[in-house]
Scaffold this motif. Sequence first.
Motif, PDB file in Angstrom:
ATOM      1  N   GLN A  44       1.049  -1.217   0.101  1.00  0.00           N
ATOM      2  CA  GLN A  44       0.169  -0.495  -0.351  1.00  0.00           C
ATOM      3  C   GLN A  44       0.549   1.466  -0.304  1.00  0.00           C
ATOM      4  O   GLN A  44       0.365   2.386  -0.661  1.00  0.00           O
ATOM      5  CB  GLN A  44      -0.798   0.170   1.391  1.00  0.00           C
ATOM      6  N   THR A 101       2.744   1.391  -4.062  1.00  0.00           N
ATOM      7  CA  THR A 101       1.815   0.068  -5.420  1.00  0.00           C
ATOM      8  C   THR A 101       2.554  -0.478  -6.557  1.00  0.00           C
ATOM      9  O   THR A 101       2.191  -1.129  -6.529  1.00  0.00           O
ATOM     10  CB  THR A 101       1.121   1.186  -5.248  1.00  0.00           C
ATOM     11  N   ASP A 102       4.207  -0.030  -6.986  1.00  0.00           N
ATOM     12  CA  ASP A 102       4.538  -0.725  -7.805  1.00  0.00           C
ATOM     13  C   ASP A 102       5.008  -1.190  -7.290  1.00  0.00           C
ATOM     14  O   ASP A 102       6.393  -1.876  -8.084  1.00  0.00           O
ATOM     15  CB  ASP A 102       4.755   1.022  -9.028  1.00  0.00           C
ATOM     16  N   ARG A 116      -0.506  -0.374  -7.368  1.00  0.00           N
ATOM     17  CA  ARG A 116      -1.930  -1.182  -6.592  1.00  0.00           C
ATOM     18  C   ARG A 116      -2.040  -1.657  -5.821  1.00  0.00           C
ATOM     19  O   ARG A 116      -0.390  -1.861  -5.305  1.00  0.00           O
ATOM     20  CB  ARG A 116      -2.934  -1.085  -7.963  1.00  0.00           C
ATOM     21  N   TYR A 117      -2.440  -2.097  -4.848  1.00  0.00           N
ATOM     22  CA  TYR A 117      -2.575  -2.775  -4.077  1.00  0.00           C
ATOM     23  C   TYR A 117      -3.808  -3.626  -3.079  1.00  0.00           C
ATOM     24  O   TYR A 117      -4.818  -3.368  -4.447  1.00  0.00           O
ATOM     25  CB  TYR A 117      -2.590  -1.614  -2.437  1.00  0.00           C
ATOM     26  N   ALA A 145      -6.042   1.560  -6.866  1.00  0.00           N
ATOM     27  CA  ALA A 145      -5.547   2.157  -6.357  1.00  0.00           C
ATOM     28  C   ALA A 145      -6.068   3.845  -6.262  1.00  0.00           C
ATOM     29  O   ALA A 145      -6.566   3.747  -5.381  1.00  0.00           O
ATOM     30  CB  ALA A 145      -4.142   2.372  -7.696  1.00  0.00           C
ATOM     31  N   SER A 146      -6.562   4.256  -7.117  1.00  0.00           N
ATOM     32  CA  SER A 146      -7.832   5.082  -7.041  1.00  0.00           C
ATOM     33  C   SER A 146      -8.857   4.715  -7.606  1.00  0.00           C
ATOM     34  O   SER A 146      -9.705   5.839  -7.828  1.00  0.00           O
ATOM     35  CB  SER A 146      -7.433   6.313  -7.961  1.00  0.00           C
TER      36      SER A 146
END
Length: 135
Positions: free
Chosen positions: A45, A48-49, A69-70, A88-89
């Motif tokens: 988290q 994320t990459d 992303r997580y 992610a978002s």
Amino acid sequence: YNTTANTLKVARNLGTWSSGNSLSAVFKLGGGCGTQGAAMGSGPQNDTDGTQEYDGTNWSAGGNMNTGRYWLSNFGTQTAGVSCGGYASGLSGVTEEYNGSAWSSGMEALATSRYNGASAGTQTSGLYFGGSNSV
């Protein structure tokens, strides 16, 4: 269960747990795969990459994912792994492959974007299941 003897047979395999070295990054809500001597985790988290690789003793930074992303899921091995889904978002259906040093994008995405699912299998024969498609 032995139907001839009408008895339950149990084999005990007792072992001990031991601790290894710490991750080189805080790892929360990421995915992981591999074996005890060659594992990898991706998508924590707070990075994320990011990717972490384990050699049986130590953790070190690996290649960065193309889509950070997580709450994703990984399957396969350290040198032939897959990461799919995540958040992610927003929800993600992204699927990427890992070769032990770099991530490749362009694989077919999940049919429905999901996060927090599970997966199993090898890079060439894996599956993703469960998860949530709503936030």
